[in-house]
Design an enzyme around this catalytic site. Structure first.
Site, short mmCIF file in Angstrom:
data_model
loop_
_atom_site.label_atom_id
_atom_site.label_comp_id
_atom_site.label_asym_id
_atom_site.label_seq_id
_atom_site.Cartn_x
_atom_site.Cartn_y
_atom_site.Cartn_z
N ASP A 67 38.22 58.01 63.63
CA ASP A 67 38.45 56.76 63.35
C ASP A 67 37.35 56.13 62.48
OD1 ASP A 67 37.01 56.21 65.57
OD2 ASP A 67 38.45 55.41 66.74
N ASN A 134 41.24 49.41 77.50
CA ASN A 134 42.90 49.51 77.73
C ASN A 134 43.68 51.07 77.42
OD1 ASN A 134 42.59 50.20 75.05
ND2 ASN A 134 43.69 48.43 74.03
N HIS A 136 43.08 53.10 74.86
CA HIS A 136 43.28 53.82 73.73
C HIS A 136 42.45 54.92 73.45
CE1 HIS A 136 40.05 51.20 71.79
NE2 HIS A 136 39.45 52.23 72.16
N GLU A 141 46.02 52.14 69.97
CA GLU A 141 46.28 50.92 71.02
C GLU A 141 47.50 51.28 71.73
OE1 GLU A 141 43.65 49.41 71.72
OE2 GLU A 141 43.01 48.28 69.86
C1 GLP Z 1 36.08 52.47 70.28
C2 GLP Z 1 36.43 53.87 69.56
C3 GLP Z 1 36.98 54.84 70.75
C4 GLP Z 1 36.18 54.72 71.95
C5 GLP Z 1 35.92 53.46 72.57
C6 GLP Z 1 35.11 53.50 73.85
O1 GLP Z 1 37.05 51.71 70.42
N1 GLP Z 1 37.39 53.72 68.41
O2 GLP Z 1 37.23 55.97 69.92
O3 GLP Z 1 36.72 55.73 72.88
O4 GLP Z 1 35.45 52.73 71.56
O5 GLP Z 1 34.01 53.12 73.43
P1 GLP Z 1 32.66 53.03 74.45
O6 GLP Z 1 32.16 54.42 74.84
O7 GLP Z 1 31.78 52.27 73.77
O8 GLP Z 1 33.05 52.54 75.82
#
Ligand code: GLP
Length: 238
Positions: A67, A134, A136, A141
């Site tokens: 993404d 959440n 995702h 989402e």
């Molecule tokens: C972002 C990314 C996700 C990732 C999430 C968790 O939202 N788009 O792919 O899994 O962050 O991130 P963190 O590892 O900082 O909790």
């Protein structure tokens, strides 16, 4: 689904790095699906270390990131393009790396282009995922309907709040993103999901409860035939 319980975040990173060492040892021209977020930083450090020690080689491998924010300049310090260059791509030797283009004038056309690029590369061998608070995956989402292919999404309040820690005061945070869809993630041969820290305890609890909560996108992974979840004790306590 296989679960590997680790004593620490450092152990998660070492165990996950072992998957890459094995994957690229078995298939040097693997297509790797890559993720961003705080959780991946230690894994990428470990991969860079192993590369510098000559224990892993990416020279025949390609990568596709999950993404990217939209719209965002590639040069923006918080773009996932910058994140990947800084943490991995500038430090190892991938044959080719690809991300959805956060600068594309037409985001819908960019989603189709990214899907076509991924399909013509032959699909993902090993997909790396983190999880949002959440539930995702990528930026898919919680929703009633999930897109199969790459799509433009609006970020939820909880994601904006969770990711605001990466943006400086007064720095504009994009509230949309381009993300691989659930179908693209599912088409991967193998999936690795890393979960670390107490902030992920609650969502991890729902994932392991044994029910398919359709409002927790990560729960859909329970239906995939080859998913390994690498989790530390902090996250597993929830
Ligand atoms: C972002 C990314 C996700 C990732 C999430 C968790 O939202 N788009 O792919 O899994 O962050 O991130 P963190 O590892 O900082 O909790």
């Amino acid at each position: 689904m296989k679960k590997i319980l680790c004593d620490s975040y450092e152990e998660i990173c070492r165990v996950a790095a072992d998957f890459y060492t094995r994957q690229l040892g078995d298939k040097p021209d693997s297509i790797l699906g890559l993720a961003t977020g705080g959780t991946m930083i230690g894994l990428y450090e470990e991969l860079v270390r192993r590369y510098q020690e000559g224990k892993i080689d990416f020279s025949k491998a390609r990568s596709f990131n999950l993404d990217e924010y939209y719209p965002i300049k590639k040069s923006h310090p918080q773009s996932y393009d910058s994140y990947m260059r800084e943490n991995l791509f500038d430090k190892v030797n991938f044959l080719k790396t690809s991300l959805p283009d956060g600068e594309a004038a037409d985001p819908i056309a960019e989603c189709s282009r990214y899907d076509e690029e991924l399909e013509s590369a032959g699909g993902i061998d090993l997909m790396l995922l983190g999880i949002g608070v959440n539930g995702h995956i990528g930026f898919n989402e919680p929703a009633k309907t999930y897109h199969l292919g790459t799509n433009l999404v609006g970020l939820t309040e909880s994601t904006l709040v969770a990711n605001s820690r990466f943006f400086g005061p007064g720095e504009r945070q994009p509230d949309q993103a381009l993300t691989m869809g659930i179908g693209s993630i599912f088409a991967s041969n193998k999936i690795l999901l890393l979960i670390s820290g107490t902030s992920k305890g609650q969502i991890a609890g729902r994932l392991f409860e044994g029910n398919l909560h359709t409002d927790v996108p990560a729960c859909l992974l329970l239906l995939h035939p080859d998913v390994t979840i690498i989790i530390d004790r902090e996250a597993d306590g929830g």
